[in-house]
Design a protein around this motif. Structure first.
Motif, mmCIF file in Angstrom:
data_model
loop_
_atom_site.group_PDB
_atom_site.id
_atom_site.type_symbol
_atom_site.label_atom_id
_atom_site.label_comp_id
_atom_site.label_asym_id
_atom_site.label_seq_id
_atom_site.Cartn_x
_atom_site.Cartn_y
_atom_site.Cartn_z
ATOM 1 N N ARG A 194 0.821 -1.212 0.000
ATOM 2 C CA ARG A 194 0.000 0.000 0.000
ATOM 3 C C ARG A 194 0.855 1.262 0.000
ATOM 4 N NH1 ARG A 194 -3.569 -0.706 5.155
ATOM 5 N NH2 ARG A 194 -3.924 -2.682 4.077
ATOM 6 N N TYR A 195 0.195 2.388 -0.259
ATOM 7 C CA TYR A 195 0.933 3.656 -0.368
ATOM 8 C C TYR A 195 1.597 4.022 0.954
ATOM 9 C CZ TYR A 195 -1.949 4.493 -4.549
ATOM 10 O OH TYR A 195 -2.569 4.389 -5.767
ATOM 11 N N LEU A 196 2.849 4.435 0.872
ATOM 12 C CA LEU A 196 3.508 5.052 2.019
ATOM 13 C C LEU A 196 3.220 6.562 1.970
ATOM 14 C CD1 LEU A 196 6.967 3.282 1.616
ATOM 15 C CD2 LEU A 196 5.122 2.691 3.227
ATOM 16 N N PRO A 197 3.300 7.235 3.118
ATOM 17 C CA PRO A 197 3.034 8.691 3.106
ATOM 18 C C PRO A 197 3.912 9.433 2.097
ATOM 19 C CG PRO A 197 3.199 7.885 5.359
ATOM 20 C CD PRO A 197 3.560 6.730 4.473
ATOM 21 N N GLN A 198 5.202 9.037 2.005
ATOM 22 C CA GLN A 198 6.077 9.757 1.074
ATOM 23 C C GLN A 198 5.727 9.444 -0.386
ATOM 24 O OE1 GLN A 198 6.953 7.645 3.463
ATOM 25 N NE2 GLN A 198 8.770 6.420 2.971
ATOM 26 N N GLU A 199 5.132 8.254 -0.632
ATOM 27 C CA GLU A 199 4.672 7.949 -1.993
ATOM 28 C C GLU A 199 3.461 8.808 -2.346
ATOM 29 O OE1 GLU A 199 6.016 3.296 -2.559
ATOM 30 O OE2 GLU A 199 4.131 3.724 -1.523
ATOM 31 N N ARG A 200 2.558 8.942 -1.388
ATOM 32 C CA ARG A 200 1.401 9.820 -1.613
ATOM 33 C C ARG A 200 1.862 11.256 -1.867
ATOM 34 N NH1 ARG A 200 -3.726 8.508 -0.958
ATOM 35 N NH2 ARG A 200 -4.234 6.472 -0.067
ATOM 36 N N ALA A 201 2.884 11.677 -1.119
ATOM 37 C CA ALA A 201 3.400 13.048 -1.291
ATOM 38 C C ALA A 201 3.984 13.217 -2.694
ATOM 39 C CB ALA A 201 4.445 13.350 -0.228
ATOM 40 N N ALA A 204 1.254 13.330 -5.176
ATOM 41 C CA ALA A 204 0.552 14.628 -5.105
ATOM 42 C C ALA A 204 1.303 15.681 -5.928
ATOM 43 C CB ALA A 204 0.416 15.080 -3.652
ATOM 44 N N VAL A 205 2.648 15.631 -5.872
ATOM 45 C CA VAL A 205 3.447 16.559 -6.695
ATOM 46 C C VAL A 205 3.176 16.285 -8.172
ATOM 47 C CG1 VAL A 205 5.789 17.261 -7.357
ATOM 48 C CG2 VAL A 205 5.257 16.808 -4.951
ATOM 49 N N VAL A 206 3.151 14.990 -8.536
ATOM 50 C CA VAL A 206 2.857 14.618 -9.928
ATOM 51 C C VAL A 206 1.499 15.185 -10.340
ATOM 52 C CG1 VAL A 206 2.355 12.685 -11.475
ATOM 53 C CG2 VAL A 206 4.286 12.542 -9.896
ATOM 54 N N GLY A 207 0.504 15.003 -9.480
ATOM 55 C CA GLY A 207 -0.839 15.487 -9.781
ATOM 56 C C GLY A 207 -0.874 16.996 -9.969
ATOM 57 N N ARG A 208 -0.193 17.721 -9.081
ATOM 58 C CA ARG A 208 -0.180 19.189 -9.210
ATOM 59 C C ARG A 208 0.473 19.615 -10.512
ATOM 60 N NH1 ARG A 208 0.715 19.245 -3.741
ATOM 61 N NH2 ARG A 208 2.969 19.533 -3.855
ATOM 62 N N CYS A 209 1.613 18.963 -10.842
ATOM 63 C CA CYS A 209 2.312 19.314 -12.084
ATOM 64 C C CYS A 209 1.454 19.019 -13.310
ATOM 65 C CB CYS A 209 3.626 18.547 -12.204
ATOM 66 S SG CYS A 209 4.857 19.023 -10.987
ATOM 67 N N LEU A 210 0.568 18.021 -13.184
ATOM 68 C CA LEU A 210 -0.289 17.649 -14.309
ATOM 69 C C LEU A 210 -1.622 18.383 -14.264
ATOM 70 C CD1 LEU A 210 0.352 13.795 -14.457
ATOM 71 C CD2 LEU A 210 1.058 15.504 -16.150
ATOM 72 N N ARG A 219 -8.970 10.235 -5.997
ATOM 73 C CA ARG A 219 -9.831 9.249 -6.663
ATOM 74 C C ARG A 219 -8.990 8.305 -7.525
ATOM 75 N NH1 ARG A 219 -11.695 9.347 -11.502
ATOM 76 N NH2 ARG A 219 -11.287 11.558 -11.898
ATOM 77 N N LEU A 220 -8.002 8.852 -8.247
ATOM 78 C CA LEU A 220 -7.168 8.022 -9.127
ATOM 79 C C LEU A 220 -6.279 7.080 -8.315
ATOM 80 C CD1 LEU A 220 -6.224 10.783 -11.694
ATOM 81 C CD2 LEU A 220 -7.479 8.697 -12.227
ATOM 82 N N LEU A 221 -5.755 7.578 -7.197
ATOM 83 C CA LEU A 221 -4.898 6.722 -6.364
ATOM 84 C C LEU A 221 -5.722 5.574 -5.773
ATOM 85 C CD1 LEU A 221 -2.429 9.114 -4.485
ATOM 86 C CD2 LEU A 221 -2.353 8.178 -6.800
ATOM 87 N N GLU A 222 -6.946 5.887 -5.401
ATOM 88 C CA GLU A 222 -7.834 4.857 -4.867
ATOM 89 C C GLU A 222 -8.166 3.832 -5.960
ATOM 90 O OE1 GLU A 222 -8.842 4.049 -2.031
ATOM 91 O OE2 GLU A 222 -10.332 2.558 -2.671
#
Ligand SMILES: [Zn+2]
Length: 229
Positions: A194-201, A204-210, A219-222
């Motif tokens: 499962r996702y680690l906090p630093q993976e989610r972080a 999240a950077v990827v999502g913001r850049c996109l 929703r996409l991570l879920e």
């Protein structure tokens, strides 16, 4: 097909520009629909008699001519990426996301390394193996030869790489294309559990850049956790 500045030539008299080329390059021609060479030209309109320029008229016009179909287009057509450039940017984006997701979760997991390599190969880097991936991470960590695990996605070299690779690309992709890139990163992160906090972080950077919203990213991570591996 747009026909900028060709003017009207009716028999005896006509008005047509006389063109001078200032730049040559490659663009995506909206007329014949492919990567083509262009000449960017500026011209002054001339009153012509039997096609011969007689009198310069006001107004300098600027346009781009495709050397293949000869169609003229506004200089705004240069803002569209060529297919070649778009493909290269997509490859780089997918590569950088895979690296970032792997670095965030740590490179110690074999399945993580394997999924990251698979994503990178699928992007078009056919002969990229684990050794190259680890070397890239080491280089990005800022102290080559150091531990790739030290890569700090939020503030370090990979964050810079993500911004550089994704932000110029995002406006040229449809929503599905941007979502797909984030999902690939999620699959790398999920490879070792499962996702680690630093993976989610990192994602999240990827999502913001996109240019994806926080709710969209969640929703996409879920959804990625339910995707078949
Ligand atoms: Zn053309």
């Amino acid at each position: 097909m747009p026909c900028l500045g060709s003017g009207a030539v009716t028999g005896l008299w006509g008005v047509r520009p006389r063109w001078r080329t200032d730049v040559l390059g490659e663009f995506f021609c909206p007329g014949c629909g492919g990567d083509r060479n262009y000449r960017r030209q500026h011209g002054r309109r001339w009153l012509r008699l039997f096609g011969t320029p007689i009198l310069p008229l006001g107004g300098v016009v600027r346009s781009v001519q495709c050397t293949s179909c000869r169609g003229r287009h506004s200089t705004e057509s240069l803002e569209q990426l060529t297919s070649g450039r778009l493909g290269a940017m997509l490859r780089d984006a997918q590569y950088t996301i895979a690296l970032a997701a792997l670095a965030a979760g740590g490179t110690g997991s074999r399945s993580g390394r394997e999924v990251a390599c698979a994503v990178i190969k699928e992007a078009g880097f056919d002969d990229c193996g684990e050794a190259q991936v680890l070397a890239s991470l080491a280089a990005l960590s800022g102290h080559s030869g150091g531990d790739p695990l030290d890569v700090d996605v939020e503030g370090g070299g990979l964050a810079v790489e993500l911004h550089a690779a994704l932000e110029p690309l995002a406006p040229h992709l449809l929503l599905q294309g941007r979502e797909r890139l984030l999902t690939l990163g999620a699959l790398v992160a999920l490879a070792d559990g499962r996702y680690l906090p630093q993976e989610r972080a990192a994602l999240a950077v990827v999502g913001r850049c996109l240019d994806l919203g926080t709710a969209q990213v969640d929703r996409l991570l879920e959804a990625a956790t339910r995707a078949p591996r």
